[in-house]
Design a protein around this motif. Sequence first.
Motif, PDB file in Angstrom:
ATOM      1  N   GLY A  98       0.830  -1.077  -0.029  1.00  0.00           N
ATOM      2  CA  GLY A  98      -0.294  -0.456   0.057  1.00  0.00           C
ATOM      3  C   GLY A  98       0.811   1.415  -0.280  1.00  0.00           C
ATOM      4  N   GLU A  99       2.215   0.960   0.337  1.00  0.00           N
ATOM      5  CA  GLU A  99       3.008   2.284   0.636  1.00  0.00           C
ATOM      6  C   GLU A  99       2.937   2.737  -0.672  1.00  0.00           C
ATOM      7  N   ALA A 100       3.098   2.361  -1.265  1.00  0.00           N
ATOM      8  CA  ALA A 100       3.530   3.126  -3.556  1.00  0.00           C
ATOM      9  C   ALA A 100       2.618   3.643  -3.557  1.00  0.00           C
ATOM     10  N   PHE A 101       1.344   3.249  -2.955  1.00  0.00           N
ATOM     11  CA  PHE A 101      -0.167   4.070  -4.054  1.00  0.00           C
ATOM     12  C   PHE A 101      -0.566   5.215  -2.443  1.00  0.00           C
ATOM     13  N   ARG A 102       0.204   4.601  -1.028  1.00  0.00           N
ATOM     14  CA  ARG A 102      -0.546   6.268  -0.989  1.00  0.00           C
ATOM     15  C   ARG A 102       0.830   7.329  -1.201  1.00  0.00           C
ATOM     16  N   ALA A 103       2.000   6.532  -1.433  1.00  0.00           N
ATOM     17  CA  ALA A 103       2.401   7.963  -1.712  1.00  0.00           C
ATOM     18  C   ALA A 103       1.628   8.665  -3.138  1.00  0.00           C
ATOM     19  N   TYR A 104       1.324   7.982  -4.286  1.00  0.00           N
ATOM     20  CA  TYR A 104       0.370   8.361  -5.444  1.00  0.00           C
ATOM     21  C   TYR A 104       0.103   8.764  -5.069  1.00  0.00           C
ATOM     22  N   LYS A 108      -1.313  13.556  -5.172  1.00  0.00           N
ATOM     23  CA  LYS A 108      -1.614  13.886  -6.185  1.00  0.00           C
ATOM     24  C   LYS A 108      -2.927  14.882  -5.232  1.00  0.00           C
ATOM     25  N   LEU A 109      -3.180  14.577  -4.361  1.00  0.00           N
ATOM     26  CA  LEU A 109      -4.033  15.262  -3.319  1.00  0.00           C
ATOM     27  C   LEU A 109      -3.476  16.560  -2.397  1.00  0.00           C
ATOM     28  N   GLU A 110      -1.899  16.378  -2.435  1.00  0.00           N
ATOM     29  CA  GLU A 110      -1.254  17.604  -2.099  1.00  0.00           C
ATOM     30  C   GLU A 110      -1.050  18.395  -2.295  1.00  0.00           C
ATOM     31  N   ASN A 111      -0.552  18.291  -3.738  1.00  0.00           N
ATOM     32  CA  ASN A 111       0.678  18.364  -5.077  1.00  0.00           C
ATOM     33  C   ASN A 111       2.135  18.095  -3.966  1.00  0.00           C
ATOM     34  N   ILE A 112       2.017  17.368  -3.807  1.00  0.00           N
ATOM     35  CA  ILE A 112       3.273  17.243  -3.284  1.00  0.00           C
ATOM     36  C   ILE A 112       5.111  16.904  -4.209  1.00  0.00           C
ATOM     37  N   PRO A 113       5.228  16.508  -4.752  1.00  0.00           N
ATOM     38  CA  PRO A 113       6.056  15.635  -5.674  1.00  0.00           C
ATOM     39  C   PRO A 113       6.297  14.488  -5.095  1.00  0.00           C
ATOM     40  N   LYS A 114       6.491  13.773  -6.533  1.00  0.00           N
ATOM     41  CA  LYS A 114       6.152  12.494  -6.179  1.00  0.00           C
ATOM     42  C   LYS A 114       7.501  11.623  -6.220  1.00  0.00           C
ATOM     43  N   GLU A 200      12.731  11.260 -17.916  1.00  0.00           N
ATOM     44  CA  GLU A 200      13.094  12.319 -17.677  1.00  0.00           C
ATOM     45  C   GLU A 200      12.234  12.962 -16.202  1.00  0.00           C
ATOM     46  N   ILE A 201      11.168  12.209 -16.503  1.00  0.00           N
ATOM     47  CA  ILE A 201      10.224  12.302 -14.992  1.00  0.00           C
ATOM     48  C   ILE A 201      10.505  11.583 -14.011  1.00  0.00           C
ATOM     49  N   ILE A 202      10.780   9.969 -14.417  1.00  0.00           N
ATOM     50  CA  ILE A 202      11.597   9.233 -13.421  1.00  0.00           C
ATOM     51  C   ILE A 202      12.604  10.003 -12.765  1.00  0.00           C
ATOM     52  N   LEU A 203      13.519  10.216 -13.290  1.00  0.00           N
ATOM     53  CA  LEU A 203      15.066  11.078 -13.195  1.00  0.00           C
ATOM     54  C   LEU A 203      14.687  12.141 -12.059  1.00  0.00           C
ATOM     55  N   LYS A 204      13.853  12.876 -12.347  1.00  0.00           N
ATOM     56  CA  LYS A 204      13.375  14.133 -11.951  1.00  0.00           C
ATOM     57  C   LYS A 204      12.753  13.585 -10.626  1.00  0.00           C
ATOM     58  N   SER A 205      12.363  12.649 -10.695  1.00  0.00           N
ATOM     59  CA  SER A 205      11.298  11.914  -9.073  1.00  0.00           C
ATOM     60  C   SER A 205      12.356  11.525  -8.414  1.00  0.00           C
ATOM     61  N   ILE A 206      13.733  11.063  -8.977  1.00  0.00           N
ATOM     62  CA  ILE A 206      14.655   9.960  -8.359  1.00  0.00           C
ATOM     63  C   ILE A 206      15.825  11.759  -7.691  1.00  0.00           C
ATOM     64  N   ASP A 207      15.281  12.507  -8.342  1.00  0.00           N
ATOM     65  CA  ASP A 207      16.376  13.980  -7.803  1.00  0.00           C
ATOM     66  C   ASP A 207      15.695  13.978  -6.206  1.00  0.00           C
ATOM     67  N   ASP A 208      14.381  14.511  -6.451  1.00  0.00           N
ATOM     68  CA  ASP A 208      13.151  14.950  -5.498  1.00  0.00           C
ATOM     69  C   ASP A 208      13.248  14.054  -4.720  1.00  0.00           C
ATOM     70  N   PHE A 209      13.500  12.800  -4.666  1.00  0.00           N
ATOM     71  CA  PHE A 209      13.728  12.013  -3.580  1.00  0.00           C
ATOM     72  C   PHE A 209      14.895  11.799  -2.785  1.00  0.00           C
ATOM     73  N   TYR A 210      15.723  12.118  -3.698  1.00  0.00           N
ATOM     74  CA  TYR A 210      17.344  12.508  -2.452  1.00  0.00           C
ATOM     75  C   TYR A 210      17.358  13.447  -1.958  1.00  0.00           C
ATOM     76  N   ASN A 211      16.998  14.530  -2.938  1.00  0.00           N
ATOM     77  CA  ASN A 211      16.738  15.670  -2.142  1.00  0.00           C
ATOM     78  C   ASN A 211      16.639  16.254  -0.360  1.00  0.00           C
ATOM     79  N   SER A 212      14.778  15.092  -0.610  1.00  0.00           N
ATOM     80  CA  SER A 212      14.526  15.023   0.362  1.00  0.00           C
ATOM     81  C   SER A 212      15.052  14.654   2.005  1.00  0.00           C
ATOM     82  N   LEU A 213      15.981  13.249   1.086  1.00  0.00           N
ATOM     83  CA  LEU A 213      16.369  12.476   1.668  1.00  0.00           C
ATOM     84  C   LEU A 213      17.240  13.677   2.571  1.00  0.00           C
ATOM     85  N   LYS A 214      17.912  13.458   2.143  1.00  0.00           N
ATOM     86  CA  LYS A 214      19.360  14.752   2.320  1.00  0.00           C
ATOM     87  C   LYS A 214      18.428  15.814   4.018  1.00  0.00           C
TER      88      LYS A 214
END
Length: 331
Positions: A98-104, A108-114, A200-214
């Motif tokens: 369920g985690e992947a669906f929660r994040a997705y 959508k609901l809160e306009n937070i980058p994936k 491109e979208i995948i790479l951007k999402s991964i960059d956002d993911f790592y930026n948030s983890l930092k």
Amino acid sequence: MRIKITKSHIALFISILFILAILYYIGIDKIIKTLLNANPIYIIFAFILQLIVTLILAVRWRFITKILGYRSSLKNIFLLVLMGTFINNITPSMKSGGEAFRAYYLSKLENIPKGLAFSTVVVERVLDSAIFLFFTLFVIGYFIIIGFKYTEYLILSWAFLFLLTSVIIYLITNKKLLIKVVIRIAEFICKYTSYSYNKEIILKSIDDFYNSLKFLRNIKGKDAYTIIILSVVWYLVDIVKLWILFLSISYMVSILSVAAVYLLTLLSGVLSITPSGFGTADTVMIVSFTVFNIPPSVAAVVTILDRLISYIFPTILGYIAIMIIKKEIKS
């Protein structure tokens, strides 16, 4: 997909037959008699505790998003947690899927980058797994000492969960490898579905993911303690909920024994191929309670009540939550 669904249904059907056989062996008449004498007030209290567990998880998730700079709606977060529970309950193994669906849907609901949304559920998963592995290690050690016959299965489940958590942490710390894995998975999914592949979208999402983890790695002091405390509290409330079910049938038992069985039941569902560990987890719960000299009929009644409160009730609420979420997204 049809083959997978068929196998899942077959496994679920076999598990139900297995549970019915166990109940028949224990004595259906004893179980029904104990159920009819259960105190409804305690059962209602257990239902309330189940809602409190969901609320605690929602508050923790909202707190993590707040650290990232987003003020998410508690109502939406609460609905998303229920939705995740529903998906976890209808997919093989326990508390996964369920985690992947929660994040997705959070994005959508809160306009937070994936990427940021996915990082929040990864932090939750790693933290919950670490706390769970720590607690269950002591419980397994105790069962090894007393010679519990299902110990080998539990050790295998613990090792699998430890390996899975280690792999996730390794992928998080290895960006190049994570990109390769995600792209391979995306290519495979897009090949057999209607989704379009966009690197491109995948790479951007991964960059956002790592930026948030930092940013999350720099969480210290009060914020870190708050997240850890909320993570421990939801486990404790869930254990108290199971203990309350014993009180509902006027049976006194040590809460430490209940905690041990609770952790082992969750652990047993890790390798289960049935939805929410149905069958496997129930069997382990009944057998584990008998190790603590609890009558099989009492153990069976508590297991049935726990399934009703922790599985059927959240599944119904989760389905309703999905309908509300989809309606809000469309509007």
